[in-house]
Design a protein around this motif. Structure first.
Motif, PDB file in Angstrom:
ATOM      1  N   ASN A 199      -8.976  -4.436   6.467  1.00  0.00           N
ATOM      2  CA  ASN A 199      -9.786  -3.558   5.849  1.00  0.00           C
ATOM      3  C   ASN A 199      -9.096  -2.748   5.027  1.00  0.00           C
ATOM      4  OD1 ASN A 199      -8.559  -1.240   7.151  1.00  0.00           O
ATOM      5  ND2 ASN A 199      -9.829  -1.648   9.131  1.00  0.00           N
ATOM      6  N   THR A 200      -9.773  -1.627   4.138  1.00  0.00           N
ATOM      7  CA  THR A 200      -9.117  -1.031   3.187  1.00  0.00           C
ATOM      8  C   THR A 200      -7.802  -0.250   3.559  1.00  0.00           C
ATOM      9  OG1 THR A 200     -10.762   0.527   3.742  1.00  0.00           O
ATOM     10  CG2 THR A 200     -11.165  -0.810   1.831  1.00  0.00           C
ATOM     11  N   SER A 201      -7.925   0.387   4.569  1.00  0.00           N
ATOM     12  CA  SER A 201      -6.950   1.355   5.302  1.00  0.00           C
ATOM     13  C   SER A 201      -5.610  -0.130   5.468  1.00  0.00           C
ATOM     14  CB  SER A 201      -7.014   2.109   6.296  1.00  0.00           C
ATOM     15  OG  SER A 201      -7.819   3.066   5.918  1.00  0.00           O
ATOM     16  N   GLU A 202      -5.761  -1.048   6.209  1.00  0.00           N
ATOM     17  CA  GLU A 202      -4.936  -1.817   6.658  1.00  0.00           C
ATOM     18  C   GLU A 202      -4.136  -2.545   5.244  1.00  0.00           C
ATOM     19  OE1 GLU A 202      -6.755  -3.241  10.781  1.00  0.00           O
ATOM     20  OE2 GLU A 202      -7.289  -4.204   8.912  1.00  0.00           O
ATOM     21  N   ILE A 203      -4.909  -3.014   4.400  1.00  0.00           N
ATOM     22  CA  ILE A 203      -4.246  -3.558   3.050  1.00  0.00           C
ATOM     23  C   ILE A 203      -3.389  -2.334   2.271  1.00  0.00           C
ATOM     24  CG2 ILE A 203      -4.781  -4.518   1.022  1.00  0.00           C
ATOM     25  CD1 ILE A 203      -5.076  -6.340   3.259  1.00  0.00           C
ATOM     26  N   ASN A 204      -4.182  -1.258   2.195  1.00  0.00           N
ATOM     27  CA  ASN A 204      -3.168  -0.195   1.552  1.00  0.00           C
ATOM     28  C   ASN A 204      -2.039   0.098   2.322  1.00  0.00           C
ATOM     29  OD1 ASN A 204      -4.726   0.062  -0.878  1.00  0.00           O
ATOM     30  ND2 ASN A 204      -6.267   1.599   0.188  1.00  0.00           N
ATOM     31  N   THR A 205      -2.017   0.390   3.383  1.00  0.00           N
ATOM     32  CA  THR A 205      -1.042   0.513   4.455  1.00  0.00           C
ATOM     33  C   THR A 205      -0.010  -0.294   4.300  1.00  0.00           C
ATOM     34  OG1 THR A 205      -2.281   1.808   5.896  1.00  0.00           O
ATOM     35  CG2 THR A 205       0.057   1.209   6.565  1.00  0.00           C
ATOM     36  N   LEU A 206      -0.313  -1.587   4.337  1.00  0.00           N
ATOM     37  CA  LEU A 206       0.637  -2.733   4.338  1.00  0.00           C
ATOM     38  C   LEU A 206       1.300  -3.040   2.669  1.00  0.00           C
ATOM     39  CD1 LEU A 206       1.965  -5.154   5.494  1.00  0.00           C
ATOM     40  CD2 LEU A 206       0.089  -6.575   5.010  1.00  0.00           C
ATOM     41  N   TYR A 207       0.699  -2.685   1.865  1.00  0.00           N
ATOM     42  CA  TYR A 207       0.829  -2.647   0.610  1.00  0.00           C
ATOM     43  C   TYR A 207       2.164  -1.512   0.330  1.00  0.00           C
ATOM     44  CZ  TYR A 207       1.362  -1.228  -4.316  1.00  0.00           C
ATOM     45  OH  TYR A 207       2.153  -0.900  -5.634  1.00  0.00           O
ATOM     46  N   SER A 208       1.645  -0.444   0.807  1.00  0.00           N
ATOM     47  CA  SER A 208       2.680   0.837   0.848  1.00  0.00           C
ATOM     48  C   SER A 208       4.000   0.658   1.491  1.00  0.00           C
ATOM     49  CB  SER A 208       1.706   2.109   1.302  1.00  0.00           C
ATOM     50  OG  SER A 208       2.928   3.200   1.002  1.00  0.00           O
ATOM     51  N   GLU A 209       3.712   0.068   2.724  1.00  0.00           N
ATOM     52  CA  GLU A 209       5.011  -0.269   3.443  1.00  0.00           C
ATOM     53  C   GLU A 209       6.031  -1.283   2.869  1.00  0.00           C
ATOM     54  OE1 GLU A 209       6.285   0.951   6.201  1.00  0.00           O
ATOM     55  OE2 GLU A 209       4.549   2.533   6.642  1.00  0.00           O
ATOM     56  N   LEU A 210       5.348  -2.240   2.239  1.00  0.00           N
ATOM     57  CA  LEU A 210       6.207  -3.423   1.550  1.00  0.00           C
ATOM     58  C   LEU A 210       6.529  -3.025   0.175  1.00  0.00           C
ATOM     59  CD1 LEU A 210       4.022  -6.459   2.499  1.00  0.00           C
ATOM     60  CD2 LEU A 210       6.277  -5.762   3.308  1.00  0.00           C
ATOM     61  N   SER A 211       6.169  -1.992  -0.402  1.00  0.00           N
ATOM     62  CA  SER A 211       6.421  -1.462  -1.836  1.00  0.00           C
ATOM     63  C   SER A 211       7.129  -0.016  -1.538  1.00  0.00           C
ATOM     64  CB  SER A 211       5.311  -1.495  -2.892  1.00  0.00           C
ATOM     65  OG  SER A 211       5.562  -1.159  -4.036  1.00  0.00           O
ATOM     66  N   LYS A 212       8.367  -0.088  -1.260  1.00  0.00           N
ATOM     67  CA  LYS A 212       9.179   1.283  -0.995  1.00  0.00           C
ATOM     68  C   LYS A 212       9.200   2.164  -2.622  1.00  0.00           C
ATOM     69  CE  LYS A 212       9.323   0.957   3.294  1.00  0.00           C
ATOM     70  NZ  LYS A 212       8.541   1.747   4.229  1.00  0.00           N
ATOM     71  N   ALA A 213       8.961   1.396  -3.408  1.00  0.00           N
ATOM     72  CA  ALA A 213       9.069   2.132  -4.885  1.00  0.00           C
ATOM     73  C   ALA A 213       8.014   2.864  -5.115  1.00  0.00           C
ATOM     74  CB  ALA A 213       8.851   0.948  -5.983  1.00  0.00           C
ATOM     75  N   ASN A 214       6.868   2.963  -4.358  1.00  0.00           N
ATOM     76  CA  ASN A 214       5.691   3.804  -4.541  1.00  0.00           C
ATOM     77  C   ASN A 214       6.266   5.117  -3.977  1.00  0.00           C
ATOM     78  OD1 ASN A 214       3.996   2.076  -5.300  1.00  0.00           O
ATOM     79  ND2 ASN A 214       2.667   2.057  -3.493  1.00  0.00           N
ATOM     80  N   THR A 215       6.100   6.274  -4.755  1.00  0.00           N
ATOM     81  CA  THR A 215       6.412   7.402  -4.300  1.00  0.00           C
ATOM     82  C   THR A 215       5.424   8.260  -3.749  1.00  0.00           C
ATOM     83  OG1 THR A 215       5.753   8.577  -6.590  1.00  0.00           O
ATOM     84  CG2 THR A 215       8.238   7.539  -6.176  1.00  0.00           C
ATOM     85  N   GLU A 216       3.977   7.640  -3.982  1.00  0.00           N
ATOM     86  CA  GLU A 216       2.722   8.629  -3.448  1.00  0.00           C
ATOM     87  C   GLU A 216       1.969   7.212  -2.691  1.00  0.00           C
ATOM     88  OE1 GLU A 216      -1.061  10.889  -4.940  1.00  0.00           O
ATOM     89  OE2 GLU A 216       0.541  10.379  -6.225  1.00  0.00           O
ATOM     90  N   LYS A 217       1.630   7.440  -1.554  1.00  0.00           N
ATOM     91  CA  LYS A 217       0.959   6.585  -0.743  1.00  0.00           C
ATOM     92  C   LYS A 217      -0.588   6.754  -1.113  1.00  0.00           C
ATOM     93  CE  LYS A 217       3.939   6.230   3.423  1.00  0.00           C
ATOM     94  NZ  LYS A 217       3.854   6.530   4.844  1.00  0.00           N
ATOM     95  N   LEU A 218      -1.235   5.438  -1.217  1.00  0.00           N
ATOM     96  CA  LEU A 218      -2.409   5.253  -1.594  1.00  0.00           C
ATOM     97  C   LEU A 218      -3.481   5.391  -0.513  1.00  0.00           C
ATOM     98  CD1 LEU A 218      -2.144   2.629  -4.399  1.00  0.00           C
ATOM     99  CD2 LEU A 218      -2.237   4.996  -4.664  1.00  0.00           C
ATOM    100  N   PHE A 219      -2.816   5.460   0.788  1.00  0.00           N
ATOM    101  CA  PHE A 219      -3.740   5.303   1.913  1.00  0.00           C
ATOM    102  C   PHE A 219      -3.521   6.660   2.731  1.00  0.00           C
ATOM    103  CE2 PHE A 219       0.427   4.310   3.022  1.00  0.00           C
ATOM    104  CZ  PHE A 219       0.595   4.527   4.310  1.00  0.00           C
ATOM    105  N   HIS A 220      -4.629   6.597   3.891  1.00  0.00           N
ATOM    106  CA  HIS A 220      -4.483   7.382   4.929  1.00  0.00           C
ATOM    107  C   HIS A 220      -4.392   6.657   6.356  1.00  0.00           C
ATOM    108  CE1 HIS A 220      -6.560   9.513   1.863  1.00  0.00           C
ATOM    109  NE2 HIS A 220      -5.893  10.754   2.215  1.00  0.00           N
ATOM    110  N   LEU A 221      -3.860   7.146   7.357  1.00  0.00           N
ATOM    111  CA  LEU A 221      -3.451   6.274   8.494  1.00  0.00           C
ATOM    112  C   LEU A 221      -5.165   6.003   9.036  1.00  0.00           C
ATOM    113  CD1 LEU A 221      -0.792   8.157  10.322  1.00  0.00           C
ATOM    114  CD2 LEU A 221      -0.577   6.009   9.041  1.00  0.00           C
ATOM    115  N   PRO A 222      -5.156   4.788   9.536  1.00  0.00           N
ATOM    116  CA  PRO A 222      -6.453   4.105   9.988  1.00  0.00           C
ATOM    117  C   PRO A 222      -6.667   4.807  11.371  1.00  0.00           C
ATOM    118  CG  PRO A 222      -4.639   2.673  10.367  1.00  0.00           C
ATOM    119  CD  PRO A 222      -4.315   3.701   9.497  1.00  0.00           C
TER     120      PRO A 222
END
Length: 288
Positions: free
Chosen positions: A125-148
């Motif tokens: 779902n939206t939270s899971e995909i955004n969370t996974l992307y953020s975890e794998l992309s440590k270059a992101n300084t701002e997370k795009l997600f909220h905890l599911p």
């Protein structure tokens, strides 16, 4: 890429003809529904998660489905053993990162599996995909997600017309990192790889009222991915057809003034009958 509507009409029948064997290492909450939906769409499920036999079972299968829903002590060993064997043999692998971000243990488990296994499809779902992307992309300084919240998308991650572009970006970037086709389910389903993206607008509110609708979609995706190439096209059609079955089940439920139980029964019936009803005009697949 334009979706081949002739393939959309023939694909359910092709799945039934090939009857792909789907090896499911999944969670106990939805195991029965998952097995039944694979049977309903024309596949054949097998569920084996003992470390001593997962490699052998994977060798027999046409697709491997990994669902992290209810992890236990042997989950990492079992999923990596089966996944690495599938990679070696060229068998498609589907990952459902259920509830990633809910606890450090669950998140670390999913990331460890991804370190060792190349995924063909990632569905969440939206939270899971955004969370996974953020975890794998440590270059992101701002997370795009909220905890599911549990296995559901968080309220903040509900998809709207205003924020859908951010979700599409996350899906494409996750595909770029993992090389997998990403299926993000929400009010609009997003199917993406690093070069292509489609929006699927089939589905209904009633699908949210039954436990395991996402896990069941995993099974349908597995059967369709195992039956026909290219996988991106097969997965897109499967996602739209799954939502269309939900729409048709909702109509029948209202006609009989039924509730959740009736919808669940009609939904499974529609998936089972999907090779028989006319789909033209019913599949809502769009370019963004």
């Amino acid at each position: 890429m334009e979706i081949n509507l002739e393939k959309a009409k023939s694909l359910p029948r092709l799945v039934r003809e090939k009857k792909p064997l789907i090896h499911c290492i999944t969670n106990y909450v939805t195991a029965t529904d998952l097995a039944n939906v694979i049977l309903a769409c024309g596949g054949s499920p097998i569920m084996a998660d003992h470390p001593a036999e997962v490699k052998e079972m994977t060798r027999l299968s046409d697709c491997l489905l990994l669902n992290i829903g209810t992890p236990k002590q042997t989950t990492l060993e079992v999923m990596t053993k089966a996944g690495m064997e599938a990679n070696r043999l060229g068998i498609p692998v589907i990952l459902d990162p259920v509830g990633i971000g809910s606890t450090p243990f669950r998140t670390e488990l999913i990331l460890e599996v991804l370190k060792k296994v190349n995924m063909t499809i990632i569905r969440g779902n939206t939270s899971e995909i955004n969370t996974l992307y953020s975890e794998l992309s440590k270059a992101n300084t701002e997370k795009l997600f909220h905890l599911p919240r549990g296995v559901d998308a968080s309220d903040e991650d509900r998809m709207t017309e205003d924020n859908i572009s951010a979700f599409m970006e996350a899906a494409v970037l996750l595909s770029s990192i993992t090389k997998a086709v990403v299926v993000m389910t929400g009010a609009t389903d997003i199917i993406a790889d690093k070069e292509r993206i489609y929006l699927v607008k089939n589905g209904c509110q009633e699908m949210l009222g039954i436990t395991g609708s996402g896990c069941m979609l995993d099974g349908v995706l597995a059967a369709y991915a195992a039956a026909s190439d290219p996988i991106f096209e097969s997965v897109t059609i499967a996602t739209a057809l799954y939502g269309l079955c939900g729409e048709r089940a909702a109509i029948k439920t209202k006609e009989c003034k039924g509730g959740t139980g009736s919808f669940h029964r009609f939904f499974m019936d529609e998936i089972n009958l999907s090779s028989q009803f006319e789909q033209k005009g019913g599949l809502k697949i769009e370019l963004p």
